[in-house]
Design an enzyme around this catalytic site. Structure first.
Site, PDB file in Angstrom:
ATOM      1  N   TYR A 176     -15.255   0.683  -7.201  1.00 32.28           N
ATOM      2  CA  TYR A 176     -16.251   1.407  -6.997  1.00 32.28           C
ATOM      3  C   TYR A 176     -17.361   1.225  -8.362  1.00 32.28           C
ATOM      4  O   TYR A 176     -18.369   1.526  -8.065  1.00 32.28           O
ATOM      5  CB  TYR A 176     -16.149   2.879  -6.827  1.00 32.28           C
ATOM      6  CG  TYR A 176     -15.156   3.107  -5.533  1.00 32.28           C
ATOM      7  CD1 TYR A 176     -15.843   2.935  -4.172  1.00 32.28           C
ATOM      8  CD2 TYR A 176     -13.797   3.305  -5.603  1.00 32.28           C
ATOM      9  CE1 TYR A 176     -14.689   3.252  -3.026  1.00 32.28           C
ATOM     10  CE2 TYR A 176     -13.232   3.342  -4.399  1.00 32.28           C
ATOM     11  CZ  TYR A 176     -13.766   3.296  -3.179  1.00 32.28           C
ATOM     12  OH  TYR A 176     -12.945   3.485  -2.075  1.00 32.28           O
TER      13      TYR A 176
ATOM     14  N   LYS B 134      -2.263  -1.321  -3.840  1.00 35.46           N
ATOM     15  CA  LYS B 134      -2.929  -0.145  -3.755  1.00 35.46           C
ATOM     16  C   LYS B 134      -2.182   1.112  -3.857  1.00 35.46           C
ATOM     17  O   LYS B 134      -1.161   1.037  -2.919  1.00 35.46           O
ATOM     18  CB  LYS B 134      -3.758  -0.096  -2.404  1.00 35.46           C
ATOM     19  CG  LYS B 134      -4.787   1.044  -2.143  1.00 35.46           C
ATOM     20  CD  LYS B 134      -5.652   1.152  -0.751  1.00 35.46           C
ATOM     21  CE  LYS B 134      -6.472   2.146  -0.877  1.00 35.46           C
ATOM     22  NZ  LYS B 134      -7.037   2.178   0.351  1.00 35.46           N
TER      23      LYS B 134
ATOM     24  N   LYS C 209       0.989  -1.165  -0.028  1.00 36.51           N
ATOM     25  CA  LYS C 209      -0.227  -0.033   0.072  1.00 36.51           C
ATOM     26  C   LYS C 209       0.997   1.415  -0.039  1.00 36.51           C
ATOM     27  O   LYS C 209       1.515   1.504   0.867  1.00 36.51           O
ATOM     28  CB  LYS C 209      -0.880  -0.063   1.324  1.00 36.51           C
ATOM     29  CG  LYS C 209      -1.943   1.152   1.184  1.00 36.51           C
ATOM     30  CD  LYS C 209      -2.855   1.280   2.450  1.00 36.51           C
ATOM     31  CE  LYS C 209      -3.714   2.331   2.604  1.00 36.51           C
ATOM     32  NZ  LYS C 209      -4.664   2.418   3.729  1.00 36.51           N
TER      33      LYS C 209
END
Length: 322
Positions: free
Chosen positions: A313, A248, A195
């Site tokens: 999303y 990410k 990340k």
């Protein structure tokens, strides 16, 4: 010319036949924001993420049911509490919003929907950082105990997978031990292993109210210039017991997704983060991009790089197209 690659591009049927990478509904995971400040049946739009919402408990459950009916295999839950403090005490509340959604969704859907819960402190702390602070230092080892307790509260609610996103050293091992010692050996861990300290998280921090109140997260999230370090992080998390690992953001780090896939013996995911979502939505709103085609190409590129699953999303909408 004996070799003419265009022969395999001459019509849609042959292109479909020889396509190397195929995107399906089974590749997708949908993020859900659970806001304890809303009434159970309410939802409110997220200004910086057009088309996305924060949900009260019952409306989040309803959304999960709809997502399941569309064939999306899983959701990942993020919480916004009514109260914040320095130690993220609200995160371990067994009557918290995320815990309630987990138990209600599992009661209604059982194994028809995979429920993942993000394990971090940033949404629940008054200072917005992912760990306990001392002055302006984020303490690693002291934070692990809290992360273990958060994961345990989700396991008690019935979660399928816990997903530590804090980037503290040793947190996967701590969570694995806590889960096993309390009888939750079958709860999986999806580690945010690589990340990065990215500028693409802005809209998420708006949605989750998790912007740091001082400094930044560069002392614990990865430096954007490093790739070999990602291999070290991934290998450590796998040794500590991670069942799945996550990169990410996804788009600016497709090389990391590819590297992770090549060196990992566990499933690899990519998180198509809020900034990636919002910049495409903004350009499409102005008519600068063909929205549906660009979304599909974006998700396919993450899959092509090596992702076994994608947190996005657009999962709900993409499932309808697919």
């Amino acid at each position: 010319m004996l070799i003419r690659p265009r022969r395999l591009r001459k019509n849609q049927k042959i292109r479909d036949l020889v396509r190397e990478t195929v995107l399906t509904k089974n590749d997708l995971i949908m993020p859900i924001f659970v806001d304890e400040n809303l009434k159970n049946n309410e939802k409110t739009p997220i200004t910086s993420m057009p088309g996305q919402f924060r949900y009260g408990v019952d409306s989040a459950v309803k959304e999960c049911v709809e997502i399941s009916k569309l064939g999306v295999p899983g959701v990942i839950l993020f919480g916004i509490p009514t109260e914040k403090d320095e130690f993220a005490n609200s995160a371990v509340n067994e009557n918290g919003g995320v815990q309630k959604v987990i138990s209600k969704v599992k009661a209604e859907l059982g194994d028809d929907l995979l429920v993942i819960a993000d394990v971090c402190m940033c949404e629940y702390t008054s200072h917005g950082h992912c760990g306990i602070i001392k002055g302006e230092e984020i303490l690693n080892d002291e934070t692990l105990e809290i992360l273990g307790n958060i994961a345990l509260s989700y396991a008690k609610a019935g979660v399928d997978i816990v997903a530590p996103s804090d980037m503290m050293d040793g947190r996967v091992l701590k969570i694995r031990n806590v889960l096993d010692e309390n009888g939750f050996k079958n709860v999986s861990i999806m580690s945010y292993a690589a990340k990065y300290a990215s500028a693409f998280y802005g809209p998420f921090r708006d949605a989750a109210e998790s912007t740091p109140q001082f400094g930044d997260r560069k002392s614990y999230q990865m430096d954007m210039g490093n790739s070999r370090e990602a291999i070290k992080e991934i290998e450590l998390d796998i040794k500590e017991g991670a069942d799945l690992i996550l990169v990410k953001p996804a788009l600016p780090y497709l090389d990391i997704v590819k590297m992770a896939k090549e060196i990992s013996n566990v499933p690899v995911g990519g998180y198509c983060v809020s900034g990636e979502y919002s910049m495409i939505e903004a350009a499409a709103e102005k008519g600068w991009l063909d929205r549906e085609k660009v979304i599909y190409e974006t998700l396919l590129s993450i899959k092509r790089a090596g992702a076994d699953f994608i947190i996005t999303y657009w999962a709900k909408e993409a499932a309808k197209w697919l």
